[in-house]
Scaffold this active site. Structure first.
Site, short mmCIF file in Angstrom:
data_model
loop_
_atom_site.label_atom_id
_atom_site.label_comp_id
_atom_site.label_asym_id
_atom_site.label_seq_id
_atom_site.Cartn_x
_atom_site.Cartn_y
_atom_site.Cartn_z
N SER A 57 -13.18 9.13 -19.82
CA SER A 57 -12.34 9.14 -18.64
C SER A 57 -12.44 10.49 -17.97
O SER A 57 -12.33 11.53 -18.63
CB SER A 57 -10.89 8.86 -19.00
OG SER A 57 -10.69 7.49 -19.06
N ASP B 185 -7.92 6.61 -9.28
CA ASP B 185 -7.53 7.28 -10.53
C ASP B 185 -8.16 8.67 -10.65
O ASP B 185 -9.07 8.89 -11.42
CB ASP B 185 -7.94 6.39 -11.72
CG ASP B 185 -7.28 6.81 -13.02
OD1 ASP B 185 -6.71 7.92 -13.08
OD2 ASP B 185 -7.35 6.04 -14.00
N HIS C 238 -4.88 9.43 -14.81
CA HIS C 238 -4.29 9.09 -16.11
C HIS C 238 -4.58 10.15 -17.16
O HIS C 238 -3.90 10.20 -18.18
CB HIS C 238 -4.68 7.67 -16.56
CG HIS C 238 -6.02 7.52 -17.21
ND1 HIS C 238 -7.12 7.01 -16.55
CD2 HIS C 238 -6.44 7.78 -18.47
CE1 HIS C 238 -8.15 6.97 -17.39
NE2 HIS C 238 -7.77 7.42 -18.56
N1 ARG Z 1 -7.97 1.64 -19.87
C1 ARG Z 1 -8.12 3.03 -19.51
C2 ARG Z 1 -8.24 3.87 -20.78
O1 ARG Z 1 -8.48 3.37 -21.82
C3 ARG Z 1 -7.03 3.49 -18.60
C4 ARG Z 1 -5.65 3.63 -19.23
C5 ARG Z 1 -4.60 4.18 -18.29
N2 ARG Z 1 -4.22 3.24 -17.25
C6 ARG Z 1 -3.26 2.28 -17.38
N3 ARG Z 1 -3.05 1.44 -16.39
N4 ARG Z 1 -2.52 2.16 -18.46
O2 ARG Z 1 -7.79 4.94 -20.98
N1 GLU Z 2 -9.81 4.81 -19.85
C1 GLU Z 2 -10.64 5.31 -20.90
C2 GLU Z 2 -10.36 6.78 -21.19
O1 GLU Z 2 -9.26 7.23 -21.00
C3 GLU Z 2 -12.06 5.07 -20.52
C4 GLU Z 2 -12.33 3.64 -20.61
C5 GLU Z 2 -13.16 3.29 -21.80
O2 GLU Z 2 -12.65 3.19 -22.92
O3 GLU Z 2 -14.36 3.12 -21.57
O4 GLU Z 2 -11.18 7.52 -21.69
#
Ligand code: ARG
Ligand code: GLU
Length: 768
Positions: A657, A225, A89
């Site tokens: 991330s 991921d 991502h």
């Molecule tokens: N929750 C994670 C973050 O804050 C992953 C976001 C990307 N993945 C998704 N299924 N939208 O970035």
């Molecule tokens: N998915 C988040 C990022 O893109 C990390 C998850 C979080 O917020 O801890 O950095």
């Protein structure tokens, strides 16, 4: 009286003991302070490294394997040839950019089978930290005389640019200087930024984004991921613009990869660039988030998501256009929901209030403290009162008004319209037109006006109905009189008349602007956008800025006071996109009564989800099923199982991330990519029972690269280990690569002089 005091002393003592034992894994720590603050505790938890192994200025250390990936994610070096591991991502934008209908890398994945096939990504960067330094004294020099926050900030900014310049003059490094603890301290990070970063490999989205938005922020998770990139450098291994001549970068350190796996309670550490947290907010601030901001923002986004979801399900064209937008709207929406649940479960507001009471008692007990902090809590109260209406207005302006695409687009024409209105030189107008042409071209690729019209009607109606009429922008009285408050009718009219609904319309506006004609001013979408923007600058921004200046000062004092009050507790500064270390252990958790979540998942779970037919997000590639059926896991499986993801109690946030998750020996065991839903409140308050970071098991990454993609040549350049030998470079190798030397004082002075001369000359030329 006395007994009360003794009691409160005991309560405080208990509380501080409680803090150090019950909150063991909270914190995002500064690499250069680990020795002083954390080393002993980390070793207690099982770490076999020293603080110097993690961060050193004298020899290469773990930090030399960590990069800020593009400024928004983290990445790590996993081969001597500059191979970089991050999240799918995080690389999504790049993977998408290289994709076309014929070569759909998002759907099918991408694997460079040799170096020639690796794909350049203009604009993408990878930044290492060369060293860091406490520069508080230099940055605060002269601020004693500042009469207010604005003056202080001006002095600070001047010092920052000077200190940064002096530290990097004559090198190819940059200096990043940030406030910590609301400006009680300042640290400088000397950075080295590489600019030729190529895409090497990415799994299909059915692996890299498996579970999609259905599983986002959730455990149990089964997402692969990850994505692979490579840093390229110039002839001397230094940063260089893209060139086919560039060679793979040779990092000072790359992380060896452990094949030994993980066990419950294993020590873990996350090394990366967390973006933003707000751990020291007062109870009023948390209450405002919990009771006002989050519920309203959640409701606005939910309204929008429901409309888009329906339209996306009805049309493939809309689905493709809105896939990425939908994902990003849903990401924050879902996080806020989890955050509010977590705030409630952790009794965060109540606990903050208790802390404030304790603080008040501590202040009251000493005249000197009264002098310094006596009015602090009342001042907070006053300032948060003054913000009343401002926060909610901002939320509606950002989320409801500018959450409508046509309003946001029209708002971007403000500068151009102002130039036209004051009959600015045509060359200035044309420059602005050119910018907007580029912007509009990419905007309309992913735009569907009929959906936006529905969003327009629904979101503006929420803005109209859910907020005190005193806080309405002027345009709403027109909607009341002309459309009887019917926002569907208003939407019909705007979308029938505005030029901003189509690319052709916008092109026409811009063509007329090139003629010096202002067709923007009376466009109904622009009229709406300006009314909202005017309301913001007249009624929201002034209060917002001045109160926040006050609050910044109050928080600076408050945090200083708290640190004095709890002098035996280690404090960590809020995340601010600088390099940090978090540590904890591999741990299961109990999300609700009667349920315990194990700490790891396997390919079994991928198959279960795929078979459930619950969501499109659970479709899997045939090849993955084949490997599963043959249990063809090679050396990456354990006891006939293929590990996929795991959780641990490291304190992380957005920006982490792609961060490596590292074991007690300094070896890579996984890549961080998310947090559990129950733990998303850790940006505001950390609840040790509930907060877990989610990582891809590194063995799943290897299995996908090797067995699924047949890109074993990539695994060959990595360093795989099965024992607990130190994950650090050999001592002599460690000493080999020294960072570029800082210049002597004399040399610096000389260079500074030359620079000044050059600047003067340039200035003179410009003026001439
Ligand atoms: N929750 C994670 C973050 O804050 C992953 C976001 C990307 N993945 C998704 N299924 N939208 O970035
Ligand atoms: N998915 C988040 C990022 O893109 C990390 C998850 C979080 O917020 O801890 O950095």
């Amino acid at each position: 009286m006395i007994s009360k005091r003794i009691l409160s002393f005991f309560a405080a003592a208990l509380l501080s003991v409680g803090v150090s034992t019950a909150v063991p894994d909270e914190g995002m720590w500064l690499p250069m302070l680990l020795k002083q603050l954390n080393e002993a505790q980390m070793q207690d938890k099982g770490m076999k490294l020293t603080a110097e192994d993690i961060y050193s200025v004298n020899q290469s250390s773990l930090k030399d394997a960590i990069v800020s990936f593009g400024g928004f994610c983290t990445g790590e070096m996993i081969s001597p040839e500059g191979l970089l591991l991050t999240n799918h991502h995080c690389g999504y934008g790049q993977i998408q950019q290289h994709s076309s209908v014929e070569n759909d890398y998002l759907t099918d994945g991408f694997w460079a089978m040799n170096r020639e096939q690796e794909l350049p990504n203009p604009g993408l960067t990878a930044t290492f930290i060369v060293r860091m330094e406490d520069v508080t004294k230099q940055i605060l020099a002269g601020t004693e005389i500042a009469k207010n926050e604005a003056e202080r900030e001006a002095i600070v900014q001047r010092n920052i640019s000077k200190v940064g310049r002096v530290a990097t003059v004559g090198t190819h490094y940059n200096a990043v200087i940030r406030p910590f603890f609301y400006g009680n301290e300042y640290y400088m990070y000397i950075t080295e930024t590489f600019k030729d970063i190529r895409l090497v490999g990415a799994p299909p989205s059915s692996i890299g984004k498996f579970g999609g938005d259905t599983d986002n922020w959730m455990w149990p998770r089964h997402t692969g991921d990850f994505a692979l990139f490579r840093i390229y450098a110039g002839p001397n291994n230094e940063p260089a613009e893209y060139s086919p001549e560039n060679k793979p970068y040779k990092p000072k350190h790359h992380l060896p990869i452990s094949l030994s796996g993980i066990q419950e309670n294993d020590f873990t550490m996350v090394f990366g660039f967390p973006g933003r947290t707000n751990e020291y907010l007062t109870s009023q601030a948390v209450r405002e988030i919990y009771e006002v901001s989050n519920p309203h923002k959640i409701n606005i986004r939910e309204t929008k998501l429901n409309i888009l979801d329906k339209d996306m399900k009805a049309s493939d064209e809309v689905r493709i256009k809105y896939a990425a937008k939908y994902a990003s709207i849903a990401n924050a929406w879902k996080k806020w929901i989890g955050e509010n649940r977590g705030i409630r479960k952790a009794n965060a507001i109540e606990n903050k209030q208790k802390l404030e009471q304790q603080f008040a008692q501590w202040v009251a007990a000493d005249p000197a403290r009264q002098q310094e902090y006596g009015s602090l809590l009342a001042d907070f109260e006053k300032n948060y009162k003054a913000l009343d209406g401002t926060t909610i207005s901002r939320d509606y302006i950002n989320e409801a008004a500018f959450g409508v695409e046509i309003v946001k687009l029209a708002n971007n024409f403000t500068t151009l319209q102002a130039l036209l209105a004051k009959k600015a030189p045509q060359s200035d107008i044309n420059a602005q037109v050119t910018k907007l042409e580029t912007y509009a071209a990419s905007y309309f690729k992913d735009y569907h006006a009929p959906s936006d019209k529905k969003v327009f009607a629904a979101l503006l109606e929420l803005y109209y109905k859910n907020i005190d009429p005193k806080l309405h922008p002027e345009i709403f009285s027109m909607v009341r009189s002309k459309y009887k408050g019917d926002f569907t009718k208003y939407a019909e009219d705007v979308f029938a008349k505005s030029a901003f609904v189509s690319e052709a319309g916008v092109k026409k506006l811009l063509a007329e602007a090139r003629q010096g004609k202002d067709a923007i001013k009376n466009d109904p979408a622009f009229v709406l956008a300006s009314s909202v923007a005017d309301y913001y600058s007249a009624n929201v921004m002034p209060t917002y800025t001045s109160v926040n200046d006050n609050l910044n000062l109050l928080y600076r004092k408050y945090v200083a006071g708290l640190r004095q009050m709890q002098s035996d507790k280690n404090f960590y500064p809020d995340a601010n996109s600088t390099l940090r270390v978090a540590y904890g252990k591999v741990e299961p958790y109990k999300p609700v009564d009667g349920v315990i979540y194990t700490y790891y998942t396997t390919l079994e779970g991928v198959m279960e989800k795929a078979a459930s037919g619950v969501a499109e997000d659970y479709a899997i590639p045939a090849k993955l099923r084949e490997l599963y059926e043959k249990k063809d896991y090679g050396r990456y499986g354990v006891n006939g199982q293929m590990p996929v993801c795991f959780i641990a109690s490291n304190h992380t946030t957005g920006g982490n991330s792609g961060s490596p998750i590292i074991n007690a020996n300094g070896q890579l065991i996984g890549t961080n990519f998310d947090r559990n839903w129950e733990g998303t409140m850790s940006d505001i308050v950390y609840n040790p029972d509930q907060v877990r970071n989610i990582s891809v098991d590194v063995r799943y990454m290897l299995f996908i690269v090797d067995k699924f993609a047949g890109a074993g040549h990539l695994v060959e350049e990595m360093t795989l280990v099965t024992d607990d030998t130190s994950g650090l470079p050999q001592v002599d190798a460690r000493k080999q690569q020294q960072p570029e030397k800082e210049l002597s004082k004399k040399e610096k002075k000389k260079l500074e002089k030359e620079l000044k001369k050059k600047k003067k000359k340039e200035k003179a030329e410009v003026e001439a």
